[in-house]
Design a protein around this motif. Structure first.
Motif, short mmCIF file in Angstrom:
data_model
loop_
_atom_site.label_atom_id
_atom_site.label_comp_id
_atom_site.label_asym_id
_atom_site.label_seq_id
_atom_site.Cartn_x
_atom_site.Cartn_y
_atom_site.Cartn_z
N SER A 72 56.80 44.77 32.52
CA SER A 72 56.96 45.79 33.56
C SER A 72 56.08 45.51 34.77
O SER A 72 56.20 46.19 35.78
N VAL A 73 55.19 44.50 34.64
CA VAL A 73 54.36 44.09 35.77
C VAL A 73 54.43 42.57 35.87
O VAL A 73 54.78 41.88 34.91
N GLY A 74 54.12 42.05 37.05
CA GLY A 74 54.09 40.61 37.24
C GLY A 74 52.72 40.05 36.91
O GLY A 74 51.72 40.76 36.90
N GLY A 75 52.69 38.74 36.62
CA GLY A 75 51.40 38.12 36.36
C GLY A 75 51.55 36.75 35.73
O GLY A 75 52.66 36.28 35.45
N LEU A 76 50.40 36.13 35.52
CA LEU A 76 50.35 34.81 34.92
C LEU A 76 50.20 34.96 33.41
O LEU A 76 49.33 35.70 32.93
N VAL A 77 51.05 34.26 32.65
CA VAL A 77 50.97 34.33 31.19
C VAL A 77 49.68 33.65 30.73
O VAL A 77 49.50 32.45 30.93
N PRO A 93 51.26 42.63 19.51
CA PRO A 93 51.29 41.96 20.82
C PRO A 93 52.12 40.67 20.77
O PRO A 93 51.98 39.87 19.84
N LEU A 94 52.97 40.51 21.76
CA LEU A 94 53.79 39.30 21.87
C LEU A 94 53.17 38.30 22.84
O LEU A 94 53.20 37.09 22.60
N LEU A 95 52.62 38.81 23.97
CA LEU A 95 51.93 37.95 24.94
C LEU A 95 50.96 38.80 25.75
O LEU A 95 51.05 40.02 25.78
N LYS A 96 50.03 38.13 26.42
CA LYS A 96 49.10 38.79 27.33
C LYS A 96 49.13 38.08 28.67
O LYS A 96 49.18 36.85 28.74
N LEU A 97 49.11 38.89 29.73
CA LEU A 97 49.03 38.37 31.09
C LEU A 97 47.57 38.39 31.56
O LEU A 97 46.77 39.20 31.09
N ASP A 98 47.27 37.52 32.49
CA ASP A 98 45.94 37.52 33.10
C ASP A 98 45.74 38.83 33.85
O ASP A 98 46.51 39.16 34.75
N ARG A 99 44.71 39.60 33.49
CA ARG A 99 44.51 40.90 34.09
C ARG A 99 43.11 41.07 34.69
O ARG A 99 42.63 42.18 34.87
N LEU A 101 41.98 40.51 37.80
CA LEU A 101 42.00 41.20 39.09
C LEU A 101 42.36 42.68 38.91
O LEU A 101 41.83 43.55 39.61
N GLU A 102 43.27 42.95 37.97
CA GLU A 102 43.65 44.34 37.73
C GLU A 102 42.48 45.14 37.17
O GLU A 102 42.32 46.34 37.48
N LYS A 103 41.64 44.51 36.34
CA LYS A 103 40.48 45.20 35.80
C LYS A 103 39.47 45.52 36.90
O LYS A 103 38.83 46.59 36.90
N LEU A 104 39.31 44.58 37.85
CA LEU A 104 38.41 44.85 38.97
C LEU A 104 38.91 46.02 39.80
O LEU A 104 38.12 46.87 40.25
N GLN A 105 40.21 46.08 40.04
CA GLN A 105 40.77 47.20 40.77
C GLN A 105 40.56 48.51 40.03
O GLN A 105 40.27 49.54 40.63
N LEU A 106 40.64 48.47 38.69
CA LEU A 106 40.41 49.68 37.89
C LEU A 106 38.96 50.15 38.04
O LEU A 106 38.70 51.36 38.12
N GLU A 170 46.92 52.11 33.41
CA GLU A 170 48.21 51.82 32.79
C GLU A 170 48.70 50.43 33.18
O GLU A 170 49.28 49.72 32.36
N ARG A 171 48.48 50.02 34.42
CA ARG A 171 48.86 48.67 34.85
C ARG A 171 48.11 47.62 34.03
O ARG A 171 48.67 46.61 33.62
N VAL A 172 46.81 47.87 33.81
CA VAL A 172 46.03 46.93 33.01
C VAL A 172 46.60 46.84 31.59
O VAL A 172 46.75 45.76 31.02
N ALA A 173 46.94 47.99 31.01
CA ALA A 173 47.48 48.01 29.64
C ALA A 173 48.81 47.28 29.57
O ALA A 173 49.11 46.63 28.56
N ARG A 174 49.61 47.35 30.62
CA ARG A 174 50.93 46.72 30.59
C ARG A 174 50.88 45.21 30.78
O ARG A 174 51.91 44.56 30.78
N HIS A 175 49.69 44.67 30.94
CA HIS A 175 49.56 43.21 30.96
C HIS A 175 49.61 42.63 29.55
O HIS A 175 49.51 41.42 29.38
#
Length: 374
Positions: A72-77, A93-99, A101-106, A170-175
């Motif tokens: 549901s969000v874009g990112g690097l696998v 969990p099936l995969l994780k995206l690099d998050r 930058l999203e954590k810094l924003q949080l 929520e964006r961080v969780a969706r990574h």
């Protein structure tokens, strides 16, 4: 020394011996021993029964849930946790995206919330002072109203910043993409290091519970197939072991090109080794609404010239003889054949040993169906 045998019998003794041998042979052919030489046959009675039409269907094993799981969000696998063929459970969990930058924003959003909470607390403190001073008439009433408005503004600002922080959390969780249900990964569609956009499918997941079979049936049979109707199924994994099933539903959407509709079948046995995509065939019995004479399929003989015959055993004195009847057949179902003409119900038909019989030949009844001769 034993006596020598004469080289020739006297003519009178020879003739007497020949007559005795002939009499013994005739006794053998006509006596009880001869009846034992009659070929053994097994018989059963032709009966009147409801005529069934067996419809042959082909279909495929399908899964109730097939999903192309996407982000549901874009990112690097960053990490791919599954591969094709892996079994997963819901929530895994099936995969994780690099998050990162999203954590810094949080962190920024949460800091803004903390700042707004302090500003709201200060506004409430100043409102409390104003209310105390107005009672002594040290400040005007309008100052109190102004500070009340300030508190409401700070409160609204805090709610807005809290919502932004929750959105970012929520964006961080969706990574992290999790399995929506139990199943098997049929295809892995991305790998670590790839960039995915929102909505990009990363795996194809197939549920393995509650598998069903979808058959295509000619549209002319649609009004005659009811939910719950029995059906006999043969699977590719166990072709020599037909299984019982039930029609779960008929899907009233016809294929305009093939003129067929879908018959969905549920199996009665959960332990059957089947997988989605496996081919299957089925026999669906449909009532014709009429009755007729039927015999076992083994009783019918077919000849190259198109003739079809049935051997019938008739009583002959203290024995039985075989008579051949030319018949016309109808539908075949459940190991039996409909006889349209040439045979009546109650006739004793031969089901075993009928391959080499001759008209009027004496036969001997054997086997568990011998009671049909009574």
């Amino acid at each position: 020394m034993p006596p020598r045998l004469p080289l020739q019998l006297p003519r009178r003794r020879f003739r007497s011996a020949l007559l005795g041998l002939t009499a013994a042979l005739m006794a053998t052919l006509t006596g009880p021993a001869h009846s034992q030489q009659a070929p053994p046959v097994r018989v059963t009675k032709a009966e009147t029964a409801p005529i069934i039409r067996e419809v042959q269907l082909t279909g495929t094993v399908t899964s109730p849930k097939v999903a192309r799981v996407s982000t549901s969000v874009g990112g690097l696998v960053e990490t791919m946790r599954v591969d094709s063929g892996d079994r997963v459970e819901a929530g895994m969990p099936l995969l994780k995206l690099d998050r990162k930058l999203e954590k810094l924003q949080l962190r920024q959003e949460r800091a803004a919330v903390a700042e707004a909470e302090e500003q709201l607390a200060d506004a409430r403190r100043r409102l409390s002072e104003a209310r105390r001073l107005v009672r002594n008439q040290n400040i005007p009433e309008s100052e109190v109203r102004s500070r009340e408005a300030e508190v409401r503004i700070e409160q609204a600002a805090l709610e807005r910043l809290r919502a932004r922080a929750e959105h970012q959390a929520e964006r961080v969780a969706r990574h992290s993409v999790d399995a929506p249900f139990n199943g098997v990964v049929s295809r892995k569609l991305t790998a670590a290091g790839e960039w995915v956009d929102p909505g990009t499918a990363v795996v194809e997941l197939v549920a393995m519970d509650g598998l069903r079979l979808d058959f295509q049936a000619p549209q002319g049979y649609y009004p005659r197939i009811d939910a719950g109707a029995p059906i006999r199924v043969r699977l590719e994994s166990v072709p020599d072991n037909p299984l019982d099933g039930r029609v779960a539903a008929t899907i009233p959407v016809s294929d305009p090109e093939a003129r067929t509709f879908t018959v969905r079948v549920h199996m009665n046995r959960e332990e059957v080794p089947i997988t989605p995509g496996m081919s299957a065939s089925a026999t669906l019995p449909l009532e014709t609404g009429r009755r007729g004479v039927v015999v076992p399929r083994d009783a019918l003989l077919r000849y190259p010239d198109g003739r079809k015959t049935v051997w019938v055993v008739e009583k002959d004195g203290d024995g039985h003889v075989a008579r051949e009847h030319k018949v016309q057949t109808g539908l075949s179902f459940d190991g039996r054949v409909e006889i349209r003409s040439g045979l009546e119900a109650g006739a004793r038909v031969v089901t075993r040993g009928n391959e080499a019989l001759q008209e009027g030949q004496r036969v001997r009844l054997v086997g568990s169906n011998r009671a049909a001769s009574d």
